[in-house]
Motif scaffolding. Structure first.
Motif, PDB file in Angstrom:
ATOM      1  N   THR A  80       0.829  -1.200   0.000  1.00  0.00           N
ATOM      2  CA  THR A  80       0.000   0.000   0.000  1.00  0.00           C
ATOM      3  C   THR A  80       0.864   1.251   0.000  1.00  0.00           C
ATOM      4  OG1 THR A  80      -1.775  -1.176   1.124  1.00  0.00           O
ATOM      5  CG2 THR A  80      -1.829   1.234   1.243  1.00  0.00           C
ATOM      6  N   THR A  81       1.987   1.216   0.692  1.00  0.00           N
ATOM      7  CA  THR A  81       2.887   2.370   0.735  1.00  0.00           C
ATOM      8  C   THR A  81       3.410   2.711  -0.651  1.00  0.00           C
ATOM      9  OG1 THR A  81       3.499   1.885   3.011  1.00  0.00           O
ATOM     10  CG2 THR A  81       5.024   3.258   1.762  1.00  0.00           C
ATOM     11  N   VAL A  82       3.723   1.704  -1.459  1.00  0.00           N
ATOM     12  CA  VAL A  82       4.172   1.953  -2.840  1.00  0.00           C
ATOM     13  C   VAL A  82       3.069   2.659  -3.626  1.00  0.00           C
ATOM     14  CG1 VAL A  82       4.812   0.850  -5.027  1.00  0.00           C
ATOM     15  CG2 VAL A  82       5.847   0.072  -2.888  1.00  0.00           C
ATOM     16  N   LEU A  83       1.824   2.198  -3.480  1.00  0.00           N
ATOM     17  CA  LEU A  83       0.714   2.832  -4.189  1.00  0.00           C
ATOM     18  C   LEU A  83       0.478   4.259  -3.692  1.00  0.00           C
ATOM     19  CD1 LEU A  83      -1.756  -0.188  -4.344  1.00  0.00           C
ATOM     20  CD2 LEU A  83      -0.255   0.681  -6.158  1.00  0.00           C
ATOM     21  N   GLN A  84       0.598   4.478  -2.389  1.00  0.00           N
ATOM     22  CA  GLN A  84       0.453   5.822  -1.841  1.00  0.00           C
ATOM     23  C   GLN A  84       1.561   6.745  -2.346  1.00  0.00           C
ATOM     24  OE1 GLN A  84       0.389   4.715   2.294  1.00  0.00           O
ATOM     25  NE2 GLN A  84      -1.849   4.785   2.390  1.00  0.00           N
ATOM     26  N   ALA A  85       2.776   6.231  -2.433  1.00  0.00           N
ATOM     27  CA  ALA A  85       3.901   7.025  -2.938  1.00  0.00           C
ATOM     28  C   ALA A  85       3.679   7.397  -4.403  1.00  0.00           C
ATOM     29  CB  ALA A  85       5.211   6.267  -2.761  1.00  0.00           C
ATOM     30  N   LEU A  86       3.181   6.478  -5.204  1.00  0.00           N
ATOM     31  CA  LEU A  86       2.869   6.787  -6.605  1.00  0.00           C
ATOM     32  C   LEU A  86       1.780   7.860  -6.688  1.00  0.00           C
ATOM     33  CD1 LEU A  86       2.965   3.210  -8.134  1.00  0.00           C
ATOM     34  CD2 LEU A  86       4.307   5.166  -8.946  1.00  0.00           C
ATOM     35  N   ASN A  87       0.802   7.785  -5.806  1.00  0.00           N
ATOM     36  CA  ASN A  87      -0.264   8.776  -5.767  1.00  0.00           C
ATOM     37  C   ASN A  87       0.295  10.157  -5.419  1.00  0.00           C
ATOM     38  OD1 ASN A  87      -2.885   9.820  -5.781  1.00  0.00           O
ATOM     39  ND2 ASN A  87      -3.204   9.337  -3.634  1.00  0.00           N
ATOM     40  N   ILE A  88       1.175  10.228  -4.441  1.00  0.00           N
ATOM     41  CA  ILE A  88       1.796  11.502  -4.067  1.00  0.00           C
ATOM     42  C   ILE A  88       2.681  12.023  -5.194  1.00  0.00           C
ATOM     43  CG2 ILE A  88       3.496  12.574  -2.531  1.00  0.00           C
ATOM     44  CD1 ILE A  88       2.241  11.093  -0.248  1.00  0.00           C
ATOM     45  N   PHE A  89       3.411  11.131  -5.859  1.00  0.00           N
ATOM     46  CA  PHE A  89       4.238  11.529  -7.003  1.00  0.00           C
ATOM     47  C   PHE A  89       3.370  12.209  -8.065  1.00  0.00           C
ATOM     48  CE2 PHE A  89       6.282  10.769 -11.077  1.00  0.00           C
ATOM     49  CZ  PHE A  89       7.594  11.149 -10.828  1.00  0.00           C
ATOM     50  N   GLN A  90       2.248  11.602  -8.406  1.00  0.00           N
ATOM     51  CA  GLN A  90       1.334  12.172  -9.394  1.00  0.00           C
ATOM     52  C   GLN A  90       0.799  13.524  -8.922  1.00  0.00           C
ATOM     53  OE1 GLN A  90       0.518  11.122 -12.467  1.00  0.00           O
ATOM     54  NE2 GLN A  90      -0.895  12.813 -12.803  1.00  0.00           N
ATOM     55  N   TYR A  91       0.437  13.616  -7.642  1.00  0.00           N
ATOM     56  CA  TYR A  91      -0.049  14.874  -7.071  1.00  0.00           C
ATOM     57  C   TYR A  91       1.026  15.963  -7.183  1.00  0.00           C
ATOM     58  CZ  TYR A  91      -1.588  18.365  -3.730  1.00  0.00           C
ATOM     59  OH  TYR A  91      -1.925  19.544  -3.133  1.00  0.00           O
ATOM     60  N   CYS A  92       2.257  15.617  -6.837  1.00  0.00           N
ATOM     61  CA  CYS A  92       3.358  16.582  -6.914  1.00  0.00           C
ATOM     62  C   CYS A  92       3.565  17.054  -8.351  1.00  0.00           C
ATOM     63  CB  CYS A  92       4.652  15.983  -6.364  1.00  0.00           C
ATOM     64  SG  CYS A  92       4.646  15.734  -4.579  1.00  0.00           S
ATOM     65  N   LEU A  93       3.498  16.145  -9.295  1.00  0.00           N
ATOM     66  CA  LEU A  93       3.652  16.513 -10.700  1.00  0.00           C
ATOM     67  C   LEU A  93       2.559  17.490 -11.116  1.00  0.00           C
ATOM     68  CD1 LEU A  93       4.943  16.239 -13.488  1.00  0.00           C
ATOM     69  CD2 LEU A  93       3.555  14.190 -13.845  1.00  0.00           C
ATOM     70  N   GLU A  94       1.313  17.180 -10.793  1.00  0.00           N
ATOM     71  CA  GLU A  94       0.202  18.050 -11.171  1.00  0.00           C
ATOM     72  C   GLU A  94       0.288  19.408 -10.468  1.00  0.00           C
ATOM     73  OE1 GLU A  94      -3.296  15.772 -10.326  1.00  0.00           O
ATOM     74  OE2 GLU A  94      -2.910  14.374 -11.974  1.00  0.00           O
ATOM     75  N   THR A  95       0.755  19.418  -9.217  1.00  0.00           N
ATOM     76  CA  THR A  95       0.839  20.649  -8.446  1.00  0.00           C
ATOM     77  C   THR A  95       1.989  21.534  -8.917  1.00  0.00           C
ATOM     78  OG1 THR A  95      -0.110  19.553  -6.528  1.00  0.00           O
ATOM     79  CG2 THR A  95       1.106  21.557  -6.103  1.00  0.00           C
ATOM     80  N   CYS A  96       3.112  20.950  -9.265  1.00  0.00           N
ATOM     81  CA  CYS A  96       4.306  21.724  -9.636  1.00  0.00           C
ATOM     82  C   CYS A  96       4.362  22.078 -11.112  1.00  0.00           C
ATOM     83  CB  CYS A  96       5.569  20.957  -9.257  1.00  0.00           C
ATOM     84  SG  CYS A  96       5.778  20.765  -7.472  1.00  0.00           S
ATOM     85  N   LEU A  97       3.594  21.407 -11.944  1.00  0.00           N
ATOM     86  CA  LEU A  97       3.625  21.653 -13.378  1.00  0.00           C
ATOM     87  C   LEU A  97       2.954  22.985 -13.697  1.00  0.00           C
ATOM     88  CD1 LEU A  97       4.503  20.327 -16.052  1.00  0.00           C
ATOM     89  CD2 LEU A  97       2.206  19.391 -16.218  1.00  0.00           C
ATOM     90  N   THR A  98       3.630  23.798 -14.459  1.00  0.00           N
ATOM     91  CA  THR A  98       3.115  25.112 -14.813  1.00  0.00           C
ATOM     92  C   THR A  98       3.556  25.473 -16.220  1.00  0.00           C
ATOM     93  OG1 THR A  98       3.010  27.427 -14.123  1.00  0.00           O
ATOM     94  CG2 THR A  98       5.100  26.318 -13.814  1.00  0.00           C
ATOM     95  N   THR A  99       2.887  26.432 -16.795  1.00  0.00           N
ATOM     96  CA  THR A  99       3.333  26.970 -18.079  1.00  0.00           C
ATOM     97  C   THR A  99       4.053  28.278 -17.791  1.00  0.00           C
ATOM     98  OG1 THR A  99       1.220  28.089 -18.386  1.00  0.00           O
ATOM     99  CG2 THR A  99       1.452  25.930 -19.402  1.00  0.00           C
ATOM    100  N   ASN A 100       5.193  28.449 -18.436  1.00  0.00           N
ATOM    101  CA  ASN A 100       5.945  29.680 -18.177  1.00  0.00           C
ATOM    102  C   ASN A 100       5.807  30.701 -19.301  1.00  0.00           C
ATOM    103  OD1 ASN A 100       7.694  28.702 -20.123  1.00  0.00           O
ATOM    104  ND2 ASN A 100       9.267  28.080 -18.685  1.00  0.00           N
ATOM    105  N   GLY A 101       5.219  30.315 -20.450  1.00  0.00           N
ATOM    106  CA  GLY A 101       4.931  31.258 -21.526  1.00  0.00           C
ATOM    107  C   GLY A 101       6.114  32.047 -22.053  1.00  0.00           C
ATOM    108  N   ASN A 102       7.264  31.404 -22.224  1.00  0.00           N
ATOM    109  CA  ASN A 102       8.449  32.115 -22.703  1.00  0.00           C
ATOM    110  C   ASN A 102       8.505  32.250 -24.219  1.00  0.00           C
ATOM    111  OD1 ASN A 102       9.492  32.734 -20.216  1.00  0.00           O
ATOM    112  ND2 ASN A 102      10.715  30.888 -20.084  1.00  0.00           N
ATOM    113  N   GLY A 103       7.478  31.810 -24.921  1.00  0.00           N
ATOM    114  CA  GLY A 103       7.435  32.035 -26.361  1.00  0.00           C
ATOM    115  C   GLY A 103       8.045  30.920 -27.182  1.00  0.00           C
TER     116      GLY A 103
END
Length: 141
Positions: free
Chosen positions: A38-61
């Protein structure tokens, strides 16, 4: 984004030492109770959350990366991914002092994405890192 080939976990729940899990198109997690399935599955879930939370567009052209990963500070109420009583329950022995949770993925075709999660002043500090990637936009899509 390519498929994850290897997933690593360190300082998360019962995994104080680094653990690597090889992921294939079909992966079964088998083991006795309290072995970390279960810990492995929880870690994968947090990894996905971190990716979605940290991903941004910077619009540098044109010609520059439009996608980027930016560090984030998240309150425990926003970081409601796991059923834990307190935020420190995510760390081994419930101790978050001077240690970071480290979650990382190596992808097919190369490239590594990782996150360090620290608890600072009752906020989850999420720090992304990407390596072995020549085109960030293509890698993150």
């Amino acid at each position: 984004m390519a498929r994850i080939r290897t997933f690593t976990i360190k300082n998360f729940r019962q995994f104080a030492n680094q653990v690597s899990v090889e992921l294939r198109p079909i992966t079964l997690l088998i083991g006795p109770n309290n072995s970390g399935k279960t810990t492995v599955l929880q870690a994968l879930n947090i990894f996905q959350y971190c990716l979605e939370t940290c991903l941004t567009t910077n619009g540098n052209g044109p010609g520059k990366s439009k996608l980027a990963l930016k560090p984030q500070n998240i309150g425990p109420d926003e970081f409601g991914l796991l059923p834990v009583a307190t935020p420190t329950d995510l760390w081994p022995q419930g101790t978050a002092t001077n240690s970071t949770i480290q979650l990382g993925a190596t992808f097919e075709g190369g490239g590594r994405l990782s996150f360090e999660i620290a608890l600072r002043y009752n906020l989850f500090n999420i720090k992304p890192a990407i390596s072995q990637v020549s085109d960030v936009d293509t890698f993150l899509r």
